[in-house]
Design a protein around this motif. Structure first.
Motif, PDB file in Angstrom:
ATOM      1  N   GLU A 254      12.467 -57.945 -56.691  1.00 33.17           N
ATOM      2  CA  GLU A 254      13.464 -57.228 -56.675  1.00 33.17           C
ATOM      3  C   GLU A 254      14.314 -55.678 -56.648  1.00 33.17           C
ATOM      4  N   HIS A 255      13.671 -54.947 -56.866  1.00 33.79           N
ATOM      5  CA  HIS A 255      14.178 -53.235 -57.696  1.00 33.79           C
ATOM      6  C   HIS A 255      13.544 -53.222 -55.552  1.00 33.79           C
ATOM      7  N   LEU A 256      13.019 -53.813 -55.154  1.00 30.57           N
ATOM      8  CA  LEU A 256      13.772 -53.556 -53.225  1.00 30.57           C
ATOM      9  C   LEU A 256      14.284 -54.374 -53.308  1.00 30.57           C
ATOM     10  N   TRP A 257      14.811 -55.625 -53.760  1.00 29.56           N
ATOM     11  CA  TRP A 257      15.752 -55.895 -53.040  1.00 29.56           C
ATOM     12  C   TRP A 257      17.064 -55.438 -53.344  1.00 29.56           C
ATOM     13  N   GLN A 258      16.761 -54.686 -54.546  1.00 33.44           N
ATOM     14  CA  GLN A 258      18.939 -53.854 -55.144  1.00 33.44           C
ATOM     15  C   GLN A 258      19.113 -53.539 -54.065  1.00 33.44           C
ATOM     16  N   VAL A 259      18.235 -52.400 -53.273  1.00 32.06           N
ATOM     17  CA  VAL A 259      18.404 -51.786 -52.471  1.00 32.06           C
ATOM     18  C   VAL A 259      18.504 -51.642 -50.682  1.00 32.06           C
ATOM     19  N   SER A 260      17.670 -52.634 -50.942  1.00 31.78           N
ATOM     20  CA  SER A 260      17.481 -52.906 -49.476  1.00 31.78           C
ATOM     21  C   SER A 260      17.921 -54.832 -49.086  1.00 31.78           C
ATOM     22  N   GLU A 261      18.547 -55.653 -50.079  1.00 30.71           N
ATOM     23  CA  GLU A 261      18.197 -57.106 -49.428  1.00 30.71           C
ATOM     24  C   GLU A 261      17.053 -57.711 -49.059  1.00 30.71           C
ATOM     25  N   TRP A 262      16.225 -57.095 -48.947  1.00 35.67           N
ATOM     26  CA  TRP A 262      15.090 -58.040 -48.636  1.00 35.67           C
ATOM     27  C   TRP A 262      13.919 -57.144 -49.429  1.00 35.67           C
ATOM     28  N   SER A 263      12.268 -58.393 -49.383  1.00 35.77           N
ATOM     29  CA  SER A 263      10.763 -57.495 -49.813  1.00 35.77           C
ATOM     30  C   SER A 263      10.012 -57.404 -48.916  1.00 35.77           C
ATOM     31  N   ALA A 264       9.307 -56.897 -48.598  1.00 36.49           N
ATOM     32  CA  ALA A 264       8.491 -57.126 -47.271  1.00 36.49           C
ATOM     33  C   ALA A 264       7.223 -56.043 -47.162  1.00 36.49           C
ATOM     34  N   LEU A 265       6.692 -56.317 -46.407  1.00 37.91           N
ATOM     35  CA  LEU A 265       4.980 -56.257 -46.264  1.00 37.91           C
ATOM     36  C   LEU A 265       5.018 -55.388 -44.900  1.00 37.91           C
ATOM     37  N   CYS A 266       5.268 -53.965 -44.794  1.00 38.85           N
ATOM     38  CA  CYS A 266       4.991 -53.472 -43.161  1.00 38.85           C
ATOM     39  C   CYS A 266       3.475 -52.851 -42.822  1.00 38.85           C
ATOM     40  N   ALA A 267       2.776 -52.845 -41.635  1.00 43.40           N
ATOM     41  CA  ALA A 267       2.245 -53.071 -41.137  1.00 43.40           C
ATOM     42  C   ALA A 267       1.983 -50.924 -40.974  1.00 43.40           C
ATOM     43  N   ASP A 268       3.074 -50.386 -40.536  1.00 47.85           N
ATOM     44  CA  ASP A 268       3.035 -49.075 -40.378  1.00 47.85           C
ATOM     45  C   ASP A 268       4.557 -48.638 -40.556  1.00 47.85           C
ATOM     46  N   ARG A 269       5.447 -47.638 -39.585  1.00 51.80           N
ATOM     47  CA  ARG A 269       6.465 -47.111 -40.662  1.00 51.80           C
ATOM     48  C   ARG A 269       7.424 -47.560 -39.190  1.00 51.80           C
ATOM     49  N   SER A 270       7.236 -48.549 -39.010  1.00 55.16           N
ATOM     50  CA  SER A 270       8.652 -48.694 -37.525  1.00 55.16           C
ATOM     51  C   SER A 270       8.467 -50.405 -38.143  1.00 55.16           C
ATOM     52  N   PRO A 271      10.639 -50.641 -37.919  1.00 54.79           N
ATOM     53  CA  PRO A 271      10.877 -52.272 -39.451  1.00 54.79           C
ATOM     54  C   PRO A 271      10.518 -53.091 -38.667  1.00 54.79           C
ATOM     55  N   SER A 272      10.694 -52.937 -37.482  1.00 55.79           N
ATOM     56  CA  SER A 272       9.912 -54.212 -36.670  1.00 55.79           C
ATOM     57  C   SER A 272       8.294 -54.655 -37.022  1.00 55.79           C
ATOM     58  N   SER A 273       7.818 -53.994 -37.215  1.00 58.14           N
ATOM     59  CA  SER A 273       5.754 -54.393 -38.310  1.00 58.14           C
ATOM     60  C   SER A 273       6.369 -54.920 -40.144  1.00 58.14           C
ATOM     61  N   CYS A 274       7.418 -54.924 -40.130  1.00 61.06           N
ATOM     62  CA  CYS A 274       7.561 -55.741 -41.848  1.00 61.06           C
ATOM     63  C   CYS A 274       7.583 -57.019 -41.634  1.00 61.06           C
TER      64      CYS A 274
ATOM     65  N   ASN B 124       7.747 -60.972 -44.196  1.00 67.29           N
ATOM     66  CA  ASN B 124       8.429 -61.106 -45.659  1.00 67.29           C
ATOM     67  C   ASN B 124       7.944 -61.237 -46.070  1.00 67.29           C
ATOM     68  N   ARG B 125       7.748 -61.156 -47.159  1.00 65.72           N
ATOM     69  CA  ARG B 125       6.756 -61.587 -48.849  1.00 65.72           C
ATOM     70  C   ARG B 125       7.193 -61.000 -50.044  1.00 65.72           C
ATOM     71  N   PRO B 126       7.577 -62.307 -50.597  1.00 68.02           N
ATOM     72  CA  PRO B 126       8.069 -62.018 -52.053  1.00 68.02           C
ATOM     73  C   PRO B 126       7.468 -61.692 -52.722  1.00 68.02           C
ATOM     74  N   GLY B 127       5.788 -61.793 -53.057  1.00 67.37           N
ATOM     75  CA  GLY B 127       5.203 -61.380 -54.028  1.00 67.37           C
ATOM     76  C   GLY B 127       4.552 -60.206 -54.367  1.00 67.37           C
ATOM     77  N   LEU B 128       3.807 -59.892 -54.302  1.00 65.29           N
ATOM     78  CA  LEU B 128       3.084 -59.434 -53.691  1.00 65.29           C
ATOM     79  C   LEU B 128       3.399 -57.683 -52.258  1.00 65.29           C
ATOM     80  N   VAL B 129       4.175 -57.083 -52.522  1.00 66.37           N
ATOM     81  CA  VAL B 129       4.483 -56.231 -52.062  1.00 66.37           C
ATOM     82  C   VAL B 129       3.381 -54.894 -50.592  1.00 66.37           C
ATOM     83  N   GLY B 130       2.879 -54.462 -51.697  1.00 67.82           N
ATOM     84  CA  GLY B 130       1.988 -53.368 -50.750  1.00 67.82           C
ATOM     85  C   GLY B 130       0.422 -53.132 -51.889  1.00 67.82           C
ATOM     86  N   GLY B 131       0.394 -52.210 -51.650  1.00 69.80           N
ATOM     87  CA  GLY B 131      -0.039 -51.464 -52.232  1.00 69.80           C
ATOM     88  C   GLY B 131       0.171 -50.972 -53.414  1.00 69.80           C
TER      89      GLY B 131
END
Length: 483
Positions: free
Chosen positions: A191-211, A213-220
């Motif tokens: 939710e706090h990710l959504w507040q500032v970005s309108e999305w919650s995702a998991l990214c493989a690297d620093r490129s936005p195309s690598s992300c 959708n992830r609504p639960g566990l979103v990262g390490g």
């Protein structure tokens, strides 16, 4: 609404279908600029400061279920119509009605992505008690969002006006939104990710195309103790590489601040963890409620200095130096996140609101006060289905502003997406976090601000009237809270 989009009544139970991912080539940011109908409404730019105060873990019914004129708890013969069973789906198990709970410390229930599905129970809204009791019986650590901070039984409790005199005073004097939904059916970090970005995702690297959708566990785990100073590399995990709102604001020279109250986080940093140690929270430490330091855009734009302690916000409010957009985040003690005290949260919020009201910027400010997720507490309204991520359950929400409609209960279907939309309309000429137009495309499934189900916060203002004076309230009001 002062210029308005269509909305869907959540009382009707109507399902709202979102369009699928948009196809075709991406247009450069300069080729297309959104022009919101709100932008043509005279007066919206009287709001030069938006302050988002986000508290924690309460449903609408548990705080405003008996507020006059609101879509609240239904009663029959002196008892709530709602009667929930501990054993979900067992018609022979005894049912439990909602009850008045004056306890200052509440437990609530689990509030992860899976728990939301069970609480919803295909629209029957009867899984709250089952999940609360089950989490208490099988939980190794009450600080985990899949756990309960009590027996689970008080997920059916609700507070009254005498417990929450300041919150109810704000609602009576300004605007109460009784169909404000969490934008995602999940816990605090998404939710706090959504507040500032309108999305919650998991990214493989620093490129936005690598992300993805992830609504639960979103990262390490983030690196504890990272000081966030310029030149100090952030932890590689998590990496939030998709586009956030601060990217658009920095590009358009719109000032912003994210203010964190020092203390501790109440939740584990992994949604599925059953055991975790208590984690400290500082403005310079990335965390559950402070995700911006881990956004690639914030790092690349050298905006880490905009993430500061809440004491800075109070000073800026009192001296008339608020940025255009502020997010104010509590610590565990004053967050109202169980087992935090309701009274401590109410006093903390009152101090924040008073600091704005006493300052020179009050006449041009809109305070959006809300609670980030339902915290496992019961609510009777079925959320509209807008896409695979949300909406989540209803939460309490208010608009506090000298231009706010007085004593107005807003029945529009809203989510925190409406806050982002208002900021974009007021300060960014209607530009959206849209991969086709924002100049930094990512594979987000949809553009939530343009969802036809979403109402518009601009309806809550009357810009034709003179700004109203502050409503200063006692920081420690007399209440009926106990314990």
């Amino acid at each position: 609404m002062l210029g308005l989009l269509l909305l869907t009544s959540c009382q009707s139970g109507r399902t709202v279908l979102m369009p699928g991912p948009r196809r075709g080539p991406l247009a450069p940011a300069s080729a297309r600029r959104w022009r919101s109908p709100v932008e043509r409404v005279e007066g919206i730019h009287k709001i030069r400061h938006v302050v988002v105060v986000m508290q924690e873990n309460r449903s609408f019914d548990t705080y405003f279920g008996t507020f006059p004129g609101a879509d609240g708890i239904r009663f029959r013969h002196g008892r709530s119509v709602a009667c929930l069973r501990v054993r979900l789906g067992d018609p022979h198990a005894p049912c439990h009605h909602l009850y008045v709970d004056h306890a200052d410390v509440n437990g609530g229930g689990p509030h992860g992505f899976r728990n939301a599905t069970v609480d919803l129970d295909h629209g029957r809204m009867d899984g709250f008690l089952h999940e609360g009791v089950l989490a208490h019986d099988h939980c190794a650590d009450p600080n985990n969002p899949v756990c309960s901070n009590g027996t689970g039984l008080d997920s059916l409790g609700y507070h009254t006006a005498s417990d929450l005199p300041n919150y109810w005073a704000y609602a009576r004097h300004f605007v109460l939104q009784d169909h404000m939904f969490e934008p995602i059916r999940s816990w605090s970090l998404p939710e706090h990710l959504w507040q500032v970005s309108e999305w919650s995702a998991l990214c493989a690297d620093r490129s936005p195309s690598s992300c993805v959708n992830r609504p639960g566990l979103v990262g390490g785990h983030v690196k504890d103790g990272w000081d966030g100073h310029e030149g100090v590399p952030p932890s590689r995990r998590p990496v939030y590489a998709w586009t956030d709102l601060t990217y658009l604001m920095h590009r358009d020279h719109v000032s912003w601040g994210y203010y964190v109250t020092p203390g501790t986080e109440p939740d584990c940093r992994r949604d599925g963890a059953f055991v975790c140690r208590q984690v400290s929270q500082l403005a310079v430490t990335p965390g559950i409620w402070n995700p911006l330091p881990s956004f690639v855009t914030v790092q690349q734009d050298h905006q880490l200095r905009n993430i500061r302690a809440t004491s800075t916000f109070v000073h800026q409010a009192r001296t008339g130096r608020l940025p255009a957009v502020s997010w104010v985040i509590p610590s565990g003690r004053v967050s109202e996140h169980p087992p935090g005290r309701v009274s401590a949260g109410q006093s903390y919020v009152t101090r924040l609101v008073d600091s704005v009201m006493r300052g020179p910027d009050w006449r041009s400010t809109a305070i959006f006060l809300a609670w980030d997720d339902w915290g496992g507490f019961y609510d009777h309204v079925r959320p509209p289905h807008v896409d695979a991520n949300g909406f989540g359950f209803r939460v309490p929400a208010m608009v506090i502003s000298p231009y706010g409609r007085q004593g107005y209960v807003d029945h529009q279907t809203l989510s925190f997406d409406a806050y982002v939309k208002f900021i974009e309309d007021d300060f960014l000429h209607g530009q959206r976090l849209d991969p086709r137009t924002d100049g930094r495309p990512d594979p987000r499934p949809d553009v939530r601000e343009d969802n036809p189900a979403l109402g518009d916060v601009a309806r809550d203002f009357d810009f034709d009237r003179r700004p109203r004076p502050p409503l200063l309230l006692p920081v420690h009001p007399h209440t009926t809270l106990t314990g």
